[in-house]
Enzyme design. Structure first.
Site, PDB file in Angstrom:
ATOM      1  N   ASP A  99       1.245  -0.837  -0.267  1.00 12.41           N
ATOM      2  CA  ASP A  99       0.021  -0.027   0.411  1.00 12.41           C
ATOM      3  C   ASP A  99       0.633   1.325   0.228  1.00 12.41           C
ATOM      4  O   ASP A  99       0.821   2.399  -0.730  1.00 12.41           O
ATOM      5  CB  ASP A  99      -1.172   0.161   1.491  1.00 12.41           C
ATOM      6  CG  ASP A  99      -1.991  -0.768   1.155  1.00 12.41           C
ATOM      7  OD1 ASP A  99      -2.070  -1.541  -0.358  1.00 12.41           O
ATOM      8  OD2 ASP A  99      -2.402  -1.530   2.637  1.00 12.41           O
ATOM      9  N   ASP A 158      -3.558  11.443  22.964  1.00 14.03           N
ATOM     10  CA  ASP A 158      -2.154  11.338  22.363  1.00 14.03           C
ATOM     11  C   ASP A 158      -2.795  12.120  21.034  1.00 14.03           C
ATOM     12  O   ASP A 158      -1.104  12.321  20.455  1.00 14.03           O
ATOM     13  CB  ASP A 158      -2.186  10.422  22.439  1.00 14.03           C
ATOM     14  CG  ASP A 158      -1.655   9.645  23.341  1.00 14.03           C
ATOM     15  OD1 ASP A 158      -1.399  10.379  24.826  1.00 14.03           O
ATOM     16  OD2 ASP A 158      -1.793   8.701  23.549  1.00 14.03           O
ATOM     17  N   ALA A 169     -10.161   5.405   1.674  1.00 15.66           N
ATOM     18  CA  ALA A 169      -9.417   5.261   1.255  1.00 15.66           C
ATOM     19  C   ALA A 169      -8.336   4.992   2.579  1.00 15.66           C
ATOM     20  O   ALA A 169      -7.832   4.147   2.408  1.00 15.66           O
ATOM     21  CB  ALA A 169      -8.097   5.491   0.057  1.00 15.66           C
ATOM     22  N   ALA A 219      -6.218   1.854   7.248  1.00 17.87           N
ATOM     23  CA  ALA A 219      -4.673   2.175   7.534  1.00 17.87           C
ATOM     24  C   ALA A 219      -4.817   2.630   9.086  1.00 17.87           C
ATOM     25  O   ALA A 219      -4.975   1.984  10.604  1.00 17.87           O
ATOM     26  CB  ALA A 219      -4.316   3.632   7.008  1.00 17.87           C
ATOM     27  N   TYR A 220      -3.999   3.952  10.176  1.00 18.32           N
ATOM     28  CA  TYR A 220      -4.062   4.341  11.020  1.00 18.32           C
ATOM     29  C   TYR A 220      -5.278   4.485  11.622  1.00 18.32           C
ATOM     30  O   TYR A 220      -5.955   4.425  13.098  1.00 18.32           O
ATOM     31  CB  TYR A 220      -3.328   5.356  11.010  1.00 18.32           C
ATOM     32  CG  TYR A 220      -3.183   6.117  12.635  1.00 18.32           C
ATOM     33  CD1 TYR A 220      -2.726   5.617  13.437  1.00 18.32           C
ATOM     34  CD2 TYR A 220      -2.549   7.785  12.242  1.00 18.32           C
ATOM     35  CE1 TYR A 220      -2.366   6.415  14.444  1.00 18.32           C
ATOM     36  CE2 TYR A 220      -1.670   8.416  13.678  1.00 18.32           C
ATOM     37  CZ  TYR A 220      -2.163   7.116  14.352  1.00 18.32           C
ATOM     38  OH  TYR A 220      -1.780   7.905  15.611  1.00 18.32           O
ATOM     39  N   ASN A 221      -6.547   4.880  11.218  1.00 17.79           N
ATOM     40  CA  ASN A 221      -7.879   4.735  11.202  1.00 17.79           C
ATOM     41  C   ASN A 221      -8.075   3.874  11.669  1.00 17.79           C
ATOM     42  O   ASN A 221      -8.909   3.674  13.005  1.00 17.79           O
ATOM     43  CB  ASN A 221      -8.862   5.608  10.471  1.00 17.79           C
ATOM     44  CG  ASN A 221      -9.935   5.953  10.768  1.00 17.79           C
ATOM     45  OD1 ASN A 221     -10.037   6.710  11.329  1.00 17.79           O
ATOM     46  ND2 ASN A 221     -10.238   4.969  10.244  1.00 17.79           N
ATOM     47  N   LEU A 222      -8.407   2.840  10.997  1.00 23.71           N
ATOM     48  CA  LEU A 222      -8.695   1.326  11.937  1.00 23.71           C
ATOM     49  C   LEU A 222      -7.913   1.211  12.726  1.00 23.71           C
ATOM     50  O   LEU A 222      -8.643   0.619  13.846  1.00 23.71           O
ATOM     51  CB  LEU A 222      -9.086   0.086  10.460  1.00 23.71           C
ATOM     52  CG  LEU A 222      -9.741  -0.793  10.965  1.00 23.71           C
ATOM     53  CD1 LEU A 222     -10.846  -1.131  11.375  1.00 23.71           C
ATOM     54  CD2 LEU A 222      -9.546  -1.957  10.091  1.00 23.71           C
ATOM     55  N   SER A 223      -6.520   1.121  12.834  1.00 19.40           N
ATOM     56  CA  SER A 223      -6.035   0.263  14.114  1.00 19.40           C
ATOM     57  C   SER A 223      -6.402   1.520  15.473  1.00 19.40           C
ATOM     58  O   SER A 223      -6.413   1.401  16.720  1.00 19.40           O
ATOM     59  CB  SER A 223      -4.329   0.815  13.739  1.00 19.40           C
ATOM     60  OG  SER A 223      -4.125   2.052  13.645  1.00 19.40           O
TER      61      SER A 223
END
Length: 252
Positions: A41, A141, A149, A153-157
């Site tokens: 990705d 934090d 799209a 990524a970071y959003n899901l984690s």
């Protein structure tokens, strides 16, 4: 069909690129019908940024460690697969950051724009949407605005929602919120403007990153969808983005 192959730096991607160039030939990016990306990705995002507004479709095959934006790697019948692929348009986010160190910085992000604290102290952030203050103070934090799209990524984690590519939405997701503790973020229309103002910015320094562009020691960030900028990505018809979204949400 004419192809232009782009590979990541991994050995698997380089070897695959050599095989496919030998089989199908290599056309310049100015004359190609489609750009074929071999890697993960990260490589796909780099190529999408490089060819924004070119109207050249981009088809990825996974030869990396992460491949949510990629199709399965197969060497045969490439023209047939691409001809049958489903086309999706994506629009990046536009960031305007004001920094005490570097002044005004503008950048685009295909995945997300994320703020994160520099020091041991939590950030304090005021959130406004279309010039209306929606949260006077978020202690956390960090926080991000993600595109469809980038929602995987970071959003899901960070426990943010997964969005279909065609959804006219942005995900506003906090990272480790302390106050209000139970706030999980918001879904916003993609035609709004989000503004973050950093409270006590010198005492509680914060950085912002638009994909791979990082700005240090910010005191405000403005974010909106860059609807005047677009990229075109291709997905196999039997393994579309919508199918991947459904599969991801039903994992247990």
């Amino acid at each position: 069909m004419k192809f232009h192959f782009v590979t990541s730096r991994t050995e698997a991607a380089i070897q695959a690129g050599r095989k496919l160039i030998k089989k199908y030939g290599q056309t310049s990016s100015d004359e190609t019908d489609v750009i074929v990306v071999l890697g993960g990705d990260g490589t796909m995002l780099r190529v999408l940024r490089d060819f924004m507004n070119s109207n050249i479709p981009i088809y990825g095959m996974n030869r990396g460690s992460v491949g949510f934006l990629m199709n399965k790697y197969k060497e045969n019948k490439l023209s047939k697969r691409i001809a049958a692929a489903r086309k999706e348009e994506i629009h990046p986010l536009r960031m305007i950051a004001e920094s005490e160190l570097t002044g005004r910085i503008e950048a685009l992000a295909i995945n997300e724009i994320s703020l994160f604290r520099q020091s041991y102290q939590a950030a304090k952030i005021k959130i406004s949407v279309d010039k209306r203050v929606r949260m006077d103070e978020l202690i956390c934090d960090g926080i991000m605005v993600a595109t469809p799209a980038g929602s995987t990524a970071y959003n899901l984690s960070s426990h943010g929602p997964i969005l279909p590519l065609i959804a006219p939405l942005m995900a506003l997701t906090p990272v480790s919120p302390f106050r209000p503790r139970r706030w999980h973020g918001a879904l916003l229309p993609n035609n709004v403007t989000v503004r973050f103002d950093l409270l006590e910015s010198k005492k509680r320094p914060v950085n912002v990153a638009a994909d791979n562009v990082e700005v240090k020691s910010i005191y405000s960030v403005i974010i909106n969808s860059a609807m005047d900028v677009k990229g075109c990505i291709l997905f196999d018809s039997n393994h579309s983005w919508d199918e991947r979204i459904l599969s991801e949400q039903f994992r247990y």
